[in-house]
Write an enzyme that holds these catalytic residues in place. Structure first.
Site, PDB file in Angstrom:
ATOM      1  N   LYS A  33       0.841  -1.202   0.000  1.00  0.00           N
ATOM      2  CA  LYS A  33       0.000   0.000   0.000  1.00  0.00           C
ATOM      3  C   LYS A  33       0.877   1.253   0.000  1.00  0.00           C
ATOM      4  CE  LYS A  33      -0.345  -0.185   5.061  1.00  0.00           C
ATOM      5  NZ  LYS A  33      -1.200  -0.642   6.179  1.00  0.00           N
ATOM      6  N   TYR A 253      18.662  28.649   7.780  1.00  0.00           N
ATOM      7  CA  TYR A 253      17.503  29.407   8.263  1.00  0.00           C
ATOM      8  C   TYR A 253      17.434  29.417   9.790  1.00  0.00           C
ATOM      9  CZ  TYR A 253      15.254  29.526   3.641  1.00  0.00           C
ATOM     10  OH  TYR A 253      14.946  29.758   2.327  1.00  0.00           O
TER      11      TYR A 253
HETATM   12  C1  LIG Z   1      -0.451  -1.686   6.818  1.00  0.00           C
HETATM   13  C2  LIG Z   1      -0.991  -2.956   7.339  1.00  0.00           C
HETATM   14  C3  LIG Z   1      -0.154  -4.050   7.562  1.00  0.00           C
HETATM   15  C4  LIG Z   1       1.352  -3.973   7.430  1.00  0.00           C
HETATM   16  O1  LIG Z   1       1.858  -3.438   8.642  1.00  0.00           O
HETATM   17  P1  LIG Z   1       3.432  -3.363   8.920  1.00  0.00           P
HETATM   18  O2  LIG Z   1       3.527  -2.886  10.323  1.00  0.00           O
HETATM   19  O3  LIG Z   1       3.991  -2.372   7.950  1.00  0.00           O
HETATM   20  O4  LIG Z   1       3.964  -4.718   8.720  1.00  0.00           O
HETATM   21  C5  LIG Z   1      -0.744  -5.240   7.925  1.00  0.00           C
HETATM   22  N1  LIG Z   1      -2.081  -5.349   8.107  1.00  0.00           N
HETATM   23  C6  LIG Z   1      -2.904  -4.306   7.931  1.00  0.00           C
HETATM   24  C7  LIG Z   1      -4.361  -4.480   8.158  1.00  0.00           C
HETATM   25  C8  LIG Z   1      -2.397  -3.067   7.558  1.00  0.00           C
HETATM   26  O5  LIG Z   1      -3.222  -2.030   7.397  1.00  0.00           O
END
Ligand SMILES: *Cc1c(COP(=O)(O)O)cnc(C)c1O
Length: 357
Positions: A33, A253
């Site tokens: 994702k 800055y």
């Molecule tokens: C994003 C997500 C994961 C992956 O989590 P990580 O901590 O990056 O391994 C797994 N399950 C769900 C439901 C998620 O939303």
């Protein structure tokens, strides 16, 4: 050309995926994702497609991007559909679909789906974000199986505190899950990266590794399995300007850094518009031609400054690693008061270059 770029090591990605599957002894959905946490979802999925049991994304837009690129493996929508009319596309593209709320159960019952779906039925076992209440879980399961539009159900839940290795909350959530699924003969999926690496006793037919695929630890402390991960992304650039300053001169800055001694300052083509965290303070590690040094002064939009004083071999054109195999993204994250997830997801503007080793 501006020298800022992110190198993506696909061999390291595959190593980390194999590690997830090996330590879990389970099938693994590679979580890609948010554009594979900034690493490029299509290229990462292509690199894993030969061996991955499937992929997981946040929404149908992300899933369709993978299908359009020719990815045929199963793809799970981690939040299911947001509107019932997505079900036609879910059917057409054979996507797997989380169901986390009763309105989604109803939408599937009412839908015109003909090819029965694969549903991952999500329980709220104590994170209290999404998921069905334990009291409604079994009824939802039965309704889905009875409606004729669902071929297979995987039982799933998600942990809120698996990254805290001395915290018993994951075991409490597991107990809620075990209670809620009593008597249901279905595969289960519980473990994200911290649960894969840190909670070997938690069962799962399917694991859902995300951050560990990209080689960053989900833990704040050292952890033996996390130490076997290989960083996938190297964010690098070059020194584009050098100046020698006497003691007592401000840099950048807001004069947030004032030289304590005569200092050789290198200016690097990298800034917060590339996703480097603006809140990283002076002292945040960087590697210059392979040697450790530190950020000095405020990060600006397109540039940041580093200390070259103790590195006489370095200068104009020196290669600077902001994070990668020498400076861990998780260490930069700690300095900037955030987590490697956000460090990666914030990446933008820099070209992604893929390599196999
Ligand atoms: C994003 C997500 C994961 C992956 O989590 P990580 O901590 O990056 O391994 C797994 N399950 C769900 C439901 C998620 O939303």
């Amino acid at each position: 050309m501006r020298p800022a770029r992110a190198l993506i090591d696909l061999q390291a990605l595959r190593h980390n995926y194999r590690l997830a599957r090996e330590v879990a002894g389970a099938k693994a959905l590679a979580v890609v994702k948010a554009d594979a946490y900034g690493h490029g979802a299509v290229r990462c999925a292509q690199a894993l497609e030969g061996e991955a049991d499937g992929f997981a994304v946040a929404c149908i837009e992300e899933a369709l991007q993978l299908r359009e690129a020719g990815i045929r493996a199963p793809i799970l929508l981690l939040e299911g559909f947001f509107e019932a009319d997505e079900l036609a596309l879910i059917e057409q593209h054979e996507l797997w679909c989380v169901v986390h709320a009763l309105w989604q159960v109803e939408a599937i019952e009412r839908s015109a789906v003909r090819k029965p779906l694969t549903v991952w039925l999500k329980l709220d076992s104590g994170m209290h974000r999404v998921g069905l209440h334990p009291a409604e879980y079994q009824a939802a399961y039965r309704r889905l199986l009875a409606c004729g539009r669902v071929a297979k159900i995987v039982l799933m839940s998600h942990f809120a505190r698996a990254d805290e290795l001395d915290c018993s909350r994951s075991e409490e959530q597991l107990a809620v899950f075990e209670q809620a699924r009593q008597g249901l003969a279905a595969e289960i999926s519980l473990r994200n990266s911290p649960a894969v690496l840190g909670w070997p006793g938690i069962p799962s037919d399917w694991v859902r590794p995300g951050i560990m695929l990209y080689g960053a630890t989900p833990f704040e402390q050292e952890q033996a399995l996390a130490a076997r991960l290989q960083p996938v992304m190297t964010l690098e650039s070059k020194v584009i300007s050098v100046r020698e300053l006497p003691a007592g001169e401000p840099v950048g800055y807001g004069a947030r850094f004032v030289t304590e001694r005569p200092t050789r300052v290198g200016v690097v083509a990298m800034g917060y518009a590339d996703g480097y965290p603006r809140h990283a303070p002076s002292g945040t590690p960087v590697a210059i031609d392979g040697q450790l040094s530190r950020l000095i002064g405020r990060v600006s939009m397109d540039m940041l400054c580093v200390d070259l004083s103790d590195l006489p071999q370095t200068g104009l054109g020196s290669r600077v690693e902001l994070w990668g195999k020498q400076v861990l993204a998780s260490d930069v994250a700690v300095c900037a008061g955030t987590i490697p997830y956000q460090i990666f997801c914030n990446l933008r503007r820099v070209p992604l270059l893929y390599c196999e080793a």
